[in-house]
Design a protein around this motif. Structure first.
Motif, mmCIF file in Angstrom:
data_model
loop_
_atom_site.group_PDB
_atom_site.id
_atom_site.type_symbol
_atom_site.label_atom_id
_atom_site.label_comp_id
_atom_site.label_asym_id
_atom_site.label_seq_id
_atom_site.Cartn_x
_atom_site.Cartn_y
_atom_site.Cartn_z
ATOM 1 N N SER A 103 21.611 29.598 93.609
ATOM 2 C CA SER A 103 20.872 29.194 94.540
ATOM 3 C C SER A 103 21.752 29.350 95.957
ATOM 4 O O SER A 103 23.022 29.847 95.758
ATOM 5 N N LYS A 104 21.438 28.777 96.903
ATOM 6 C CA LYS A 104 22.257 28.911 98.208
ATOM 7 C C LYS A 104 23.447 28.240 98.101
ATOM 8 O O LYS A 104 24.541 28.846 98.577
ATOM 9 N N GLU A 113 36.990 28.348 90.255
ATOM 10 C CA GLU A 113 36.723 26.935 89.374
ATOM 11 C C GLU A 113 36.004 27.604 88.331
ATOM 12 O O GLU A 113 36.430 27.545 86.986
ATOM 13 N N LEU A 114 34.989 28.644 88.512
ATOM 14 C CA LEU A 114 34.269 29.511 87.382
ATOM 15 C C LEU A 114 35.321 30.246 86.773
ATOM 16 O O LEU A 114 35.467 30.291 85.429
ATOM 17 N N THR A 115 36.412 30.963 87.164
ATOM 18 C CA THR A 115 37.371 31.779 86.477
ATOM 19 C C THR A 115 38.055 30.936 85.675
ATOM 20 O O THR A 115 38.336 31.480 84.256
ATOM 21 N N ASN A 116 38.788 29.981 86.184
ATOM 22 C CA ASN A 116 39.460 28.946 85.292
ATOM 23 C C ASN A 116 38.760 28.225 84.168
ATOM 24 O O ASN A 116 39.367 28.067 83.216
ATOM 25 N N TRP A 117 37.446 27.994 84.479
ATOM 26 C CA TRP A 117 36.577 27.505 83.468
ATOM 27 C C TRP A 117 36.450 28.529 82.472
ATOM 28 O O TRP A 117 36.628 28.059 81.174
ATOM 29 N N LEU A 118 36.085 29.750 82.556
ATOM 30 C CA LEU A 118 36.001 30.634 81.562
ATOM 31 C C LEU A 118 37.297 30.811 80.894
ATOM 32 O O LEU A 118 36.837 30.951 79.672
ATOM 33 N N THR A 159 28.941 38.296 92.540
ATOM 34 C CA THR A 159 28.982 39.504 92.068
ATOM 35 C C THR A 159 30.379 40.334 92.384
ATOM 36 O O THR A 159 31.133 40.706 91.512
ATOM 37 N N GLN A 160 30.696 40.152 93.749
ATOM 38 C CA GLN A 160 32.059 40.709 94.106
ATOM 39 C C GLN A 160 33.034 39.991 93.568
ATOM 40 O O GLN A 160 33.898 41.010 93.122
ATOM 41 N N HIS A 161 32.846 38.719 93.351
ATOM 42 C CA HIS A 161 33.949 38.042 92.758
ATOM 43 C C HIS A 161 34.341 38.551 91.143
ATOM 44 O O HIS A 161 35.566 38.816 90.851
ATOM 45 N N ASN A 177 28.528 27.631 95.440
ATOM 46 C CA ASN A 177 28.619 29.129 95.800
ATOM 47 C C ASN A 177 29.428 29.307 97.020
ATOM 48 O O ASN A 177 28.899 29.737 97.960
ATOM 49 N N ASP A 178 30.822 29.385 96.650
ATOM 50 C CA ASP A 178 31.785 29.692 97.907
ATOM 51 C C ASP A 178 33.175 30.143 96.989
ATOM 52 O O ASP A 178 33.130 30.151 95.736
ATOM 53 N N SER A 179 34.027 30.428 97.676
ATOM 54 C CA SER A 179 35.431 30.693 97.145
ATOM 55 C C SER A 179 35.973 29.809 96.211
ATOM 56 O O SER A 179 36.513 30.126 95.216
#
Length: 263
Positions: A13-14, A44-49, A74-76, A37-39
């Motif tokens: 979402s936005k 945090e997503l990368t660390n969580w994974l 997608t770019q990240h 939905n920002d840097s």
């Protein structure tokens, strides 16, 4: 045998996105989290994974086409060398048949399950060239301007039948705006022509696309953008199916219905 053991589904979402990971190909073994939905959220997503040993080597990331909102994600993921599958929402819905309930967490889980279920058919996302992104943005701006101009003209024409005096006033105040829009549209057309002329690959694709009867400048450029320079499909039949121009038969008993399938 698939190299992926984990499947990441992202519902975008936005402001936020929900992420669900199916671990070890077990649909009942999942984890969920929500991120901005920002840097900051992407970090945090990368660390969580990472905390669940889900990485670029063992994880297939899947998300729906969401345009601008999903682009940064997608770019990240690509920058972190993840394999990314960007799929049309309608294909995901049709693949999973009847589903009860809906929220962002549930949608993210469905996307993850879709990726796991259909991994052999995955079409891995490839980044578009900057010049293609530029064309897409110019076409979007052009579309907004064309619609705004049409709306102003329509409003004045409708008033002529019921409120002639108000129609004159509307025409007076919208005239300069319409003229400005027409000027900007001409500038956009010139910019598009220059972009096509300056890039050999793009110029060749554009020439071939417009050689087809009925395919004009805008349609050709839209096809180039939405197919990532015609790299997303292996043959014309797949492209036609994606565009929704292929009729498919749906029959039961003596009743037959031909429906255009949207891939």
């Amino acid at each position: 045998m698939s190299k992926f053991s984990n499947f990441l589904g992202i519902d975008v979402s936005k402001e936020y996105f929900d992420a669900v990971v199916i671990l070890n190909s077990d649909k009942n073994n999942t984890i969920h989290n929500q991120f901005t939905n920002d840097s900051k959220g992407l970090k945090e997503l990368t660390n969580w994974l990472k905390s669940y040993q889900s990485n670029a080597e063992n994880t297939l990331a899947c998300m729906e086409h969401t345009g601008l909102y999903g682009k940064i994600i997608t770019q990240h993921l690509l920058a972190k060398e993840f394999t990314v599958w960007v799929e049309m929402s309608l294909k995901i819905i049709r693949s999973l048949s009847v589903q009860r309930g809906k929220n962002d967490k549930v949608d993210a889980h469905r996307i993850a399950y879709y990726a796991m279920k259909n991994q052999e058919e995955a079409q891995f996302y490839q980044s578009t060239r900057k010049i293609v992104d530029k064309i897409r943005k110019l076409l979007t701006l052009r579309d907004h301007l064309v619609k705004t101009k049409a709306l102003l003209i329509k409003n004045t024409n409708e008033l002529k039948e019921f409120e002639p005096e108000l129609a004159k006033l509307s025409q007076k105040y919208s005239k300069s705006t319409i003229q400005g829009i027409e000027k900007y549209l001409k500038n956009i057309e010139k910019e598009l022509d220059k972009v096509i002329e300056d890039d050999e690959k793009l110029s060749n694709l554009f020439e071939k696309a417009t050689s087809v009867v009925g395919i004009g400048k805008v349609t050709a450029l839209l096809l180039i953008c939405f197919t990532n320079e015609f790299t997303m499909y292996e043959n014309p039949r797949q492209l036609a199916c994606y565009c929704g121009v292929v009729p498919f038969e749906y029959s039961s008993g003596n009743n037959k219905l031909y429906e255009r399938k949207v891939a």
